[in-house]
Scaffold this motif. Structure first.
Motif, mmCIF file in Angstrom:
data_model
loop_
_atom_site.group_PDB
_atom_site.id
_atom_site.type_symbol
_atom_site.label_atom_id
_atom_site.label_comp_id
_atom_site.label_asym_id
_atom_site.label_seq_id
_atom_site.Cartn_x
_atom_site.Cartn_y
_atom_site.Cartn_z
ATOM 1 N N LEU A 125 -15.149 68.090 5.693
ATOM 2 C CA LEU A 125 -15.748 67.939 4.372
ATOM 3 C C LEU A 125 -15.684 66.503 3.866
ATOM 4 O O LEU A 125 -16.456 66.134 2.969
ATOM 5 C CB LEU A 125 -15.049 68.876 3.373
ATOM 6 C CG LEU A 125 -15.199 70.378 3.652
ATOM 7 C CD1 LEU A 125 -14.369 71.189 2.666
ATOM 8 C CD2 LEU A 125 -16.667 70.787 3.582
ATOM 9 N N TRP A 126 -14.781 65.697 4.414
ATOM 10 C CA TRP A 126 -14.653 64.307 3.966
ATOM 11 C C TRP A 126 -15.857 63.498 4.458
ATOM 12 O O TRP A 126 -16.280 63.644 5.594
ATOM 13 C CB TRP A 126 -13.368 63.702 4.519
ATOM 14 C CG TRP A 126 -12.908 62.495 3.762
ATOM 15 C CD1 TRP A 126 -13.313 61.209 3.948
ATOM 16 C CD2 TRP A 126 -11.977 62.484 2.688
ATOM 17 N NE1 TRP A 126 -12.679 60.387 3.071
ATOM 18 C CE2 TRP A 126 -11.849 61.124 2.273
ATOM 19 C CE3 TRP A 126 -11.227 63.455 2.041
ATOM 20 C CZ2 TRP A 126 -11.014 60.754 1.236
ATOM 21 C CZ3 TRP A 126 -10.386 63.077 1.016
ATOM 22 C CH2 TRP A 126 -10.284 61.746 0.622
ATOM 23 N N PRO A 127 -16.410 62.628 3.622
ATOM 24 C CA PRO A 127 -17.558 61.806 4.051
ATOM 25 C C PRO A 127 -17.214 60.985 5.285
ATOM 26 O O PRO A 127 -16.185 60.295 5.324
ATOM 27 C CB PRO A 127 -17.822 60.909 2.835
ATOM 28 C CG PRO A 127 -17.266 61.670 1.673
ATOM 29 C CD PRO A 127 -16.078 62.409 2.197
ATOM 30 N N ALA A 128 -18.046 61.072 6.301
ATOM 31 C CA ALA A 128 -17.771 60.390 7.566
ATOM 32 C C ALA A 128 -17.699 58.879 7.403
ATOM 33 O O ALA A 128 -17.015 58.195 8.163
ATOM 34 C CB ALA A 128 -18.838 60.754 8.595
ATOM 35 N N SER A 129 -18.392 58.339 6.406
ATOM 36 C CA SER A 129 -18.422 56.890 6.214
ATOM 37 C C SER A 129 -17.092 56.325 5.732
ATOM 38 O O SER A 129 -16.861 55.118 5.838
ATOM 39 C CB SER A 129 -19.521 56.525 5.215
ATOM 40 O OG SER A 129 -19.280 57.164 3.959
ATOM 41 N N SER A 130 -16.210 57.180 5.210
ATOM 42 C CA SER A 130 -14.953 56.686 4.644
ATOM 43 C C SER A 130 -13.729 57.234 5.374
ATOM 44 O O SER A 130 -12.646 57.286 4.823
ATOM 45 C CB SER A 130 -14.861 57.045 3.155
ATOM 46 O OG SER A 130 -14.902 58.451 2.968
ATOM 47 N N ARG A 131 -13.893 57.683 6.617
ATOM 48 C CA ARG A 131 -12.758 58.130 7.425
ATOM 49 C C ARG A 131 -12.950 57.625 8.844
ATOM 50 O O ARG A 131 -14.057 57.232 9.240
ATOM 51 C CB ARG A 131 -12.655 59.654 7.427
ATOM 52 C CG ARG A 131 -13.855 60.382 8.028
ATOM 53 C CD ARG A 131 -13.522 61.824 8.347
ATOM 54 N NE ARG A 131 -14.662 62.624 8.719
ATOM 55 C CZ ARG A 131 -15.245 62.589 9.907
ATOM 56 N NH1 ARG A 131 -14.790 61.765 10.842
ATOM 57 N NH2 ARG A 131 -16.293 63.350 10.179
ATOM 58 N N PRO A 132 -11.876 57.613 9.653
ATOM 59 C CA PRO A 132 -12.010 57.167 11.049
ATOM 60 C C PRO A 132 -12.918 58.089 11.842
ATOM 61 O O PRO A 132 -13.078 59.272 11.517
ATOM 62 C CB PRO A 132 -10.568 57.222 11.574
ATOM 63 C CG PRO A 132 -9.705 57.181 10.359
ATOM 64 C CD PRO A 132 -10.476 57.886 9.284
ATOM 65 N N GLN A 138 -19.074 63.394 20.216
ATOM 66 C CA GLN A 138 -20.278 62.586 20.263
ATOM 67 C C GLN A 138 -21.001 62.537 18.922
ATOM 68 O O GLN A 138 -21.905 61.721 18.733
ATOM 69 C CB GLN A 138 -21.236 63.142 21.331
ATOM 70 C CG GLN A 138 -20.675 63.111 22.737
ATOM 71 C CD GLN A 138 -20.438 61.703 23.238
ATOM 72 O OE1 GLN A 138 -21.333 60.869 23.242
ATOM 73 N NE2 GLN A 138 -19.205 61.419 23.658
ATOM 74 N N THR A 139 -20.588 63.404 17.987
ATOM 75 C CA THR A 139 -21.255 63.465 16.681
ATOM 76 C C THR A 139 -20.285 63.246 15.532
ATOM 77 O O THR A 139 -20.589 63.611 14.402
ATOM 78 C CB THR A 139 -21.962 64.820 16.515
ATOM 79 O OG1 THR A 139 -20.991 65.878 16.595
ATOM 80 C CG2 THR A 139 -23.017 65.025 17.598
ATOM 81 N N ASN A 140 -19.104 62.696 15.813
ATOM 82 C CA ASN A 140 -18.112 62.428 14.771
ATOM 83 C C ASN A 140 -17.675 63.715 14.084
ATOM 84 O O ASN A 140 -17.479 63.765 12.875
ATOM 85 C CB ASN A 140 -18.668 61.437 13.734
ATOM 86 C CG ASN A 140 -17.565 60.790 12.906
ATOM 87 O OD1 ASN A 140 -16.383 60.942 13.199
ATOM 88 N ND2 ASN A 140 -17.955 60.077 11.863
#
Length: 578
Positions: A125-132, A138-140
């Motif tokens: 649920l955490w935005p991918a842009s602000s976590r490792p 292959q899709t984060n």
């Protein structure tokens, strides 16, 4: 005339003037002392910790916290167990009267889902842009990692981004699968010493407790430990994806529990001939199997295998006559049987402790002939050479079959084809053995050697010499990353050697699309990366159908920046294009 202060009344002029003179002197002295103390404190101020020191301190704190949590949970569980024993009879009566507690089972299931799934939910649920980036996917996505690369992909071999696999009975690059996988070659010496005994004792325990009630703890223990052993062993035996020998350590607690419970139960029932015969047969089977396992290393303690076999057979004969021979003879036979059963694995353990090992694939004992599973599994294993990717003792004369004297891997010249890392055991990637003082996949200067099943520095990491480390440390404070390298093992070698941040392109395997070529170009344009460390052709990323970003980044760097060789390592300075 102004009024004389009260504190000076009645004093002579000299006394008054002396009093007034002493106050500024004391004030000046106090000021000097304060400045001196502050200066001394500033001089004694501790310099900032290095990256390695911070990592060590963080690891120690993490271990302490985990230990405290485990201790607390263990204490609570033990108290719960004790309280549970007090009302066991009451619970049994309630169970017969009311039936299964469906509500309690549902609540327990909910607790398991919440306790095991909250972190997964937070990551997803955490935005991918602000976590490792979720490495290995292959899709984060952590769900993709769970059900793909680290989940079902390990079973069927369809692991996008992996370094081998392939499915089917052959197991791809990780050895032939089958019911005998855990007993074959090099894997047998890692876990199978007491595995036959555990299976025999599981059957014996279930037979002995067949008439016990459903709530009998002994029968329940056999069912739980036996079920765990059989299900885990089945997964390891037939998984077609990535498989290493050290995975089998997961079987150790199940084997230990079954052998301990079963042997104790048969010992208590030794007055009956059939059960003393079962105990004797188990000891003889274990000793005979140890003789086979020790024989797979012909030059390893040849006297031990003979001693184990003879001791086991003598102990079995004594246990068979235990009911008639008396307690002392029975105890002597039991002690001899215990020694014969544990001598082999004990020798393997001492050998492992006595030799320094290198590499990422942790194994116990000496090198063995043959084998079928995982890197170094012999025929069907990566590179087709027995033990090719296993950790080996330093100072070993030749390493494994096919090894070269200087420790470099054998095999084909490049260890790769078409600029991409190849699965182990495939064309373009045969591996040889390990030599005296270098870990696998290493050459002087830090560049991974070619060959080694096309794995480059994936499993062996890098050894960094002083010249290469000095080049990375040059002006490192002016950049976010002092260097970048494909694969986390490659990057880790340089980061540990210098204490400077090094970007790991493509995650562990070099196959994650993180960063992408576009992102890497932007980092370079912003002046955030100083050097790109080339790993040669053996570590380009993109194996197993994964992303090609590692290979694309390497190709782009080679085309646009100047190559510099320092101490045997190839660098590309990213601050000035060609």
């Amino acid at each position: 005339m102004s009024e004389v202060p009260a504190r000076l009344r009645g004093r002579s002029v000299g006394e008054a003037s002396g009093h007034l003179r002493r106050r500024p002197v004391r004030g000046a002295r106090a000021g000097l002392r304060g400045r001196a103390v502050r200066g001394a404190r500033a001089g004694l101020r501790r310099p900032p910790w290095s990256l390695r020191t911070r990592l060590v301190v963080s690891a120690v704190l993490l271990i302490a916290v985990v230990g405290a949590v485990i201790g607390t949970v263990t204490t609570v569980a033990f108290r719960t167990y004790l309280y549970g024993q007090l009302d066991a009879q009451l619970g049994a009566v309630t169970m017969r009267a009311t039936g299964p507690p469906v509500g309690q089972l549902a609540l327990a299931g909910l607790v398991i889902v919440v306790s095991g799934g909250w972190w997964v939910a937070v990551v997803e649920l955490w935005p991918a842009s602000s976590r490792p980036y979720v490495g290995g996917s292959q899709t984060n996505s952590f769900l993709e990692l769970t059900f793909g690369y680290n989940g079902l992909g390990r079973i069927n071999g369809n692991e996008t981004g992996s370094v081998g696999g392939g499915g089917g009975r052959s197991g791809g690059g990780w050895g032939e699968t089958g019911i005998d996988r855990l007993f074959a070659g090099n894997i047998g010496g890692q876990i199978a010493w007491l595995l036959p005994a555990a299976l025999v004792l599981l059957v014996a325990g279930l037979v002995l407790t067949r008439r016990a009630g459903r709530t009998d703890t002994a029968r329940a223990a056999f069912l739980v430990w036996g079920g765990a052993l059989l299900s885990t062993a089945a997964v390891f035996s037939f998984m077609a994806g990535i498989f290493h020998e050290y995975y089998t350590v997961a079987l150790a607690p199940y084997i230990a529990a079954l052998v301990g419970m079963g042997a104790t139960m048969l010992w208590e029932e030794r007055a009956a001939l059939r059960w003393s015969a079962a105990l004797a047969g188990t000891v003889a089977l274990t000793a005979g199997w140890a003789y086979v396992l020790l024989g797979r290393s012909a030059d390893y303690l040849p006297w031990l295998r003979t001693a184990v076999l003879i001791g086991g057979l003598v102990a079995a004969a004594g246990l068979l006559l235990a009911a008639r021979a008396g307690r002392k003879l029975a105890l002597a036979a039991a002690g001899l049987g215990l020694a014969a059963s544990l001598a082999g694995p004990a020798a393997y353990s001492l050998t492992t402790l006595g030799d320094a090992h290198v590499g990422s694939i942790v194994t116990a004992g000496p090198a063995v002939a043959g084998g079928r599973g995982g890197p170094g599994g012999g025929p069907g294993g990566p590179g087709g050479a027995e033990g090719a990717l296993r950790t080996q003792p330093r100072g070993q004369a030749d390493g494994q079959t096919g090894g070269q004297a200087d420790g470099q891997t054998g095999g084909q010249a490049d260890g790769q084809a078409d600029g991409r890392m190849q699965p182990p055991g495939q064309p373009g990637g045969q591996a040889g053995g390990q030599g005296p003082a270098r870990s696998r996949g290493q050459v002087p200067g830090g560049a991974p050697s070619r060959g080694e099943g096309g794995l480059g520095g994936l499993l062996g990491g890098t050894t960094v010499d002083a010249e290469a480390a000095a080049r990375i440390e040059q002006d490192a404070d002016d950049f976010t990353w002092a260097a970048a390298a494909v694969g986390s093992q490659n990057a880790a070698g340089y980061q540990l050697a210098t204490g400077e941040p090094v970007m790991a392109i493509g995650g562990f395997n070099g196959s994650d699309p993180s960063p992408t070529l576009a992102q890497f170009k932007q980092y370079v344009a912003d002046g955030r990366i100083h050097w790109f460390v080339s790993a040669g052709d053996g570590m380009r990323g993109g194996p197993g159908g994964g992303a090609d970003s590692g290979a694309e980044i390497a190709a782009w760097v080679e085309e646009n920046f100047t190559e510099v060789t320092v101490g045997g390592t190839t660098f590309y300075g990213l601050t000035a294009a060609v």
